[in-house]
Design a protein around this motif. Structure first.
Motif, short mmCIF file in Angstrom:
data_model
loop_
_atom_site.label_atom_id
_atom_site.label_comp_id
_atom_site.label_asym_id
_atom_site.label_seq_id
_atom_site.Cartn_x
_atom_site.Cartn_y
_atom_site.Cartn_z
N PHE A 23 -39.14 7.89 -10.39
CA PHE A 23 -39.71 9.23 -10.43
C PHE A 23 -40.79 9.33 -11.47
CE2 PHE A 23 -35.36 9.74 -8.90
CZ PHE A 23 -35.58 10.43 -7.74
N GLN A 25 -42.82 11.43 -14.40
CA GLN A 25 -42.30 12.26 -15.47
C GLN A 25 -42.19 13.71 -15.00
OE1 GLN A 25 -40.99 11.03 -18.21
NE2 GLN A 25 -40.34 13.09 -18.76
N SER A 27 -41.56 14.78 -11.95
CA SER A 27 -40.36 14.88 -11.11
C SER A 27 -39.10 14.91 -11.96
CB SER A 27 -40.29 13.72 -10.13
OG SER A 27 -41.34 13.77 -9.21
N ARG A 28 -39.07 14.09 -13.00
CA ARG A 28 -37.91 14.07 -13.89
C ARG A 28 -37.69 15.43 -14.54
NH1 ARG A 28 -36.43 8.63 -15.60
NH2 ARG A 28 -37.91 7.18 -14.68
N GLU A 29 -38.79 16.04 -14.99
CA GLU A 29 -38.68 17.35 -15.62
C GLU A 29 -38.18 18.40 -14.63
OE1 GLU A 29 -38.79 17.90 -18.85
OE2 GLU A 29 -39.17 15.74 -19.03
N TYR A 31 -36.19 17.88 -12.00
CA TYR A 31 -34.76 17.66 -11.82
C TYR A 31 -33.97 18.16 -13.01
CZ TYR A 31 -34.86 15.04 -7.46
OH TYR A 31 -34.98 14.69 -6.15
N LYS A 32 -34.50 17.97 -14.22
CA LYS A 32 -33.81 18.44 -15.42
C LYS A 32 -33.76 19.96 -15.47
CE LYS A 32 -35.02 14.59 -18.45
NZ LYS A 32 -35.80 14.23 -19.64
#
Length: 85
Positions: A23, A25, A27-29, A31-32
């Motif tokens: 992913f 960064q 996309s990671r944010e 999801y978080k």
């Protein structure tokens, strides 16, 4: 035979520790912040939302799990109610 080999390869990849989900960064944010389950995305459709009874979900989430993050004892949903918006 070909399909069985393909499935075996996918299973081996999944359990070998490789991470097929890469992913950005951004996309990671996402999801978080809003949540989600990356390994289900693209394969399953969300078809509803819980509007009451979240305490039940919290109790299910708090159950002891095995090494695959599955509950030690199966959880069975005995009934649901559908409500149109």
């Amino acid at each position: 035979d070909s399909l069985v080999k393909q499935i075996d390869a996918e299973i081996e990849k999944y359990f070998s520790g490789e991470n097929p989900y890469r992913f950005t960064q951004e996309s990671r944010e996402l999801y978080k912040s809003i949540g989600g389950t990356p390994f289900l995305d693209g394969d399953y459709t969300v078809f509803g939302e819980v509007v009451e009874g979240l305490d039940v979900l919290d109790r299910i989430a708090g159950l002891p799990t095995d090494s695959h993050d599955r509950p030690m004892q199966n959880v069975v949903i005995l009934s649901t109610k559908l409500k149109r918006k």
